[in-house]
Design an enzyme around this catalytic site. Structure first.
Site, PDB file in Angstrom:
ATOM      1  N   LYS A 219       0.660  -0.948  -0.163  1.00 60.34           N
ATOM      2  CA  LYS A 219      -0.176  -0.057  -0.027  1.00 60.34           C
ATOM      3  C   LYS A 219       0.538   0.920   0.337  1.00 60.34           C
ATOM      4  CE  LYS A 219      -3.684   2.537   3.130  1.00 60.34           C
ATOM      5  NZ  LYS A 219      -4.486   2.232   3.997  1.00 60.34           N
ATOM      6  N   ASP A 224      -3.375  10.567   3.620  1.00 61.91           N
ATOM      7  CA  ASP A 224      -4.770   9.794   3.545  1.00 61.91           C
ATOM      8  C   ASP A 224      -5.714  10.842   4.847  1.00 61.91           C
ATOM      9  OD1 ASP A 224      -7.197   8.415   3.737  1.00 61.91           O
ATOM     10  OD2 ASP A 224      -6.942   7.039   5.407  1.00 61.91           O
ATOM     11  N   LYS A 231     -11.155  11.855   8.589  1.00 60.64           N
ATOM     12  CA  LYS A 231     -10.434  11.465   9.648  1.00 60.64           C
ATOM     13  C   LYS A 231     -10.380  12.297  10.659  1.00 60.64           C
ATOM     14  CE  LYS A 231      -6.852   8.427   7.917  1.00 60.64           C
ATOM     15  NZ  LYS A 231      -8.012   6.743   8.514  1.00 60.64           N
ATOM     16  N   ASP A 242       1.077   6.496   5.816  1.00 59.86           N
ATOM     17  CA  ASP A 242       0.132   5.111   5.305  1.00 59.86           C
ATOM     18  C   ASP A 242       0.885   4.648   4.333  1.00 59.86           C
ATOM     19  OD1 ASP A 242      -2.375   3.706   5.826  1.00 59.86           O
ATOM     20  OD2 ASP A 242      -3.767   4.992   4.735  1.00 59.86           O
ATOM     21  N   ASP A 301     -12.716   6.035   3.651  1.00 61.53           N
ATOM     22  CA  ASP A 301     -11.719   6.142   4.749  1.00 61.53           C
ATOM     23  C   ASP A 301     -11.104   4.465   4.459  1.00 61.53           C
ATOM     24  OD1 ASP A 301      -9.122   6.859   6.227  1.00 61.53           O
ATOM     25  OD2 ASP A 301     -10.551   6.409   7.849  1.00 61.53           O
ATOM     26  N   GLU A 303      -9.513   3.007   2.108  1.00 61.40           N
ATOM     27  CA  GLU A 303      -9.305   3.477   0.458  1.00 61.40           C
ATOM     28  C   GLU A 303      -8.357   2.584   0.022  1.00 61.40           C
ATOM     29  OE1 GLU A 303      -5.900   4.292   3.088  1.00 61.40           O
ATOM     30  OE2 GLU A 303      -8.261   5.256   3.262  1.00 61.40           O
ATOM     31  N   ARG A 305      -7.778  -1.098   1.003  1.00 55.37           N
ATOM     32  CA  ARG A 305      -8.421  -2.269   0.450  1.00 55.37           C
ATOM     33  C   ARG A 305      -8.771  -2.315  -1.155  1.00 55.37           C
ATOM     34  NH1 ARG A 305     -12.632  -2.864   4.841  1.00 55.37           N
ATOM     35  NH2 ARG A 305     -11.159  -1.701   6.157  1.00 55.37           N
TER      36      ARG A 305
END
Length: 451
Positions: A219, A224, A231, A242, A301, A303, A305
């Site tokens: 990833k 993010d 968030k 991230d 959020d 995102e 996956r």
């Protein structure tokens, strides 16, 4: 980094010995000598040795020592090659310090570590291999620690290209025009939310002849915000990291290449920013994916996956991967459950999971397998699409179940490093403040085991 000792003058002599309380230090008889106690022979493990080495070199550094000899004969007598590698890794990773952008940075006193040769093992070969892996762990830490304004998806791609220069690794950076033509709609649902365009970064190392490669999919969300499922402000701190999964797979492949491992490995890093804009995706949207599966968005959020789904499909269809490992700072649920001590794992192949456990035994990193019972598929069911991208319960399991749909029949491991990617109060002594570089050593050992 550690070097083999060749009679150079030193200030401190750390003598590892099998007595006393494990991890304690006391003055030896000679000037500048410290005895590093290892405790019971029966209880000594490579991971304990890694911790003790880290603590002892940091203590010497705090005393102002910068020329240090490590006499590890007692440890090597018991743990052989594994013991020598553990001392080297613990010492080298403990001395890492992250870059900063201060006008006047504090001077960091360099410390040179030397290692006594031992007849029990080939110290030179073990030292050479371990030092390479440690250097790439530190490279991964550097990437994860880097502020997001200095590491956009494009800049991450440039950093990977530069890092691979001089190694037998092919790096291909697919821009947003190419990925769009490939049908990577899930990847673009996230990547199109930012003015900084997404990139798909692919590294190919071919050290194993004509065999199909193992794919490491990491990833690469360089920041993010959560998108429209915003968030809280406190939750955005640390989101520059991230992309720790992407950093880990890059570093692992480059370490394998530099050590000339006889294996074929491909790293795939979907690099994006998840922002709020007029082009952002929204809750209740239904999007497509490279696989052909449709996805209902429950949370923007969730995102990571989405981009991993397309990257896994790309690895299987275009890189012809025989096995796939994805690694990601994926869910807060996993971080809360495991507290950063262990990495959560989902697997569709027991033998592949066993190979991961064996690799973890050599790396010292801890892994805990989460269940994938058929009942959990209900967590990702949608009335309007093939899959739903979030869940109100069992969040870590739901994320793994979602990704398993894209692995299909390919042997697959999912590693959720949320929590473990950053040092905290439960971290090891060889994990200084900031990014830990978790996953690099285990991925290296896992791939190497198939050589």
């Amino acid at each position: 980094m550690v070097k083999l000792w060749n009679g150079e003058a030193v200030q401190w002599h750390l003598t590892f010995c099998m007595e006393g309380k494990a991890g304690s230090l006391e003055a030896g008889k000679a000037a500048g000598q410290l005895l590093v106690h290892l405790g019971s022979r029966e209880k000594l493990t490579a991971e304990e040795l890694r911790r003790i080495a880290a603590k002892s070199v940091k203590q010497v550094q705090n005393l102002g020592g910068n020329l240090v000899l490590l006499d590890v004969a007692a440890a090597v007598e018991i743990l052989k090659e594994e013991g020598l590698a553990a001392v080297v890794q613990g010492a080298e990773l403990a001395l890492y310090h992250q870059e900063n952008w201060k006008e006047k940075s504090e001077d960091k006193s360099d410390i040179q570590l030397y290692l006594t040769a031992t007849e029990d093992v080939d110290g030179g070969a073990i030292l050479a291999e371990t030092t390479v892996v440690d250097r790439w762990v530190c490279f991964a830490r550097d990437l994860v620690n880097c502020p997001s304004n200095k590491l956009t998806p494009v800049l991450l791609a440039e950093a990977v290209v530069q890092a691979a220069a001089g190694l037998d690794v092919e790096v291909q950076v697919l821009d947003d025009k190419v990925t769009r033509t490939l049908g990577m709609e899930a990847f673009h649902a996230v990547g199109d939310s930012s003015a900084n365009p997404p990139r798909l970064i692919v590294l190919r190392y071919r050290g194993g002849g004509e065999a199909a490669p193992i794919a490491l999919v990491g990833k690469g969300v360089t920041f993010d915000s959560g998108g429209y499922s915003l968030k809280p402000s406190t939750g955005m701190r640390g989101m520059k990291g991230d992309m720790a999964g992407g950093a880990a797979v890059c570093a692992a492949v480059l370490a394998l290449a530099e050590n000339q491992a006889a294996i074929n490995v491909t790293a795939v890093i979907p690099a994006v920013e998840n922002r709020i804009s007029s082009s952002s995706f929204l809750p209740d949207d239904v999007i497509g994916s490279m696989s052909g599966k449709t996805i209902e968005i429950g949370s923007t959020d969730a995102e990571g996956r989405l981009i991993l789904a397309d990257a896994i499909t790309y690895a299987i269809r275009y890189e012809k991967a025989c096995k796939v490992v994805d690694i990601a700072t994926l869910t807060g649920a996993m971080a809360r459950m495991l507290g950063g001590v262990a990495i959560g794992v989902m697997a569709n192949d027991d033998n592949f999971f066993t190979a991961l456990q064996d690799a973890a035994g050599r790396s010292g990193e801890k892994f805990w397998r989460v269940p994938d019972y058929p009942e959990y598929k209900q967590l990702i069911e949608s009335q309007v699409a093939d899959l739903y991208n979030s869940s109100d319960s069992c969040g870590a399991i739901a994320a793994g179940m979602f990704l398993s749909a894209f692995a299909e029949d390919t042997p697959w491991l999912h590693l959720d490093i949320a929590g473990a990617a950053w040092s905290g109060k439960l971290s090891q002594p060889y994990q200084p403040k900031g990014a830990t570089g978790v996953g690099v050593t285990t991925l290296y050992q896992l791939c190497r085991s198939f050589a």
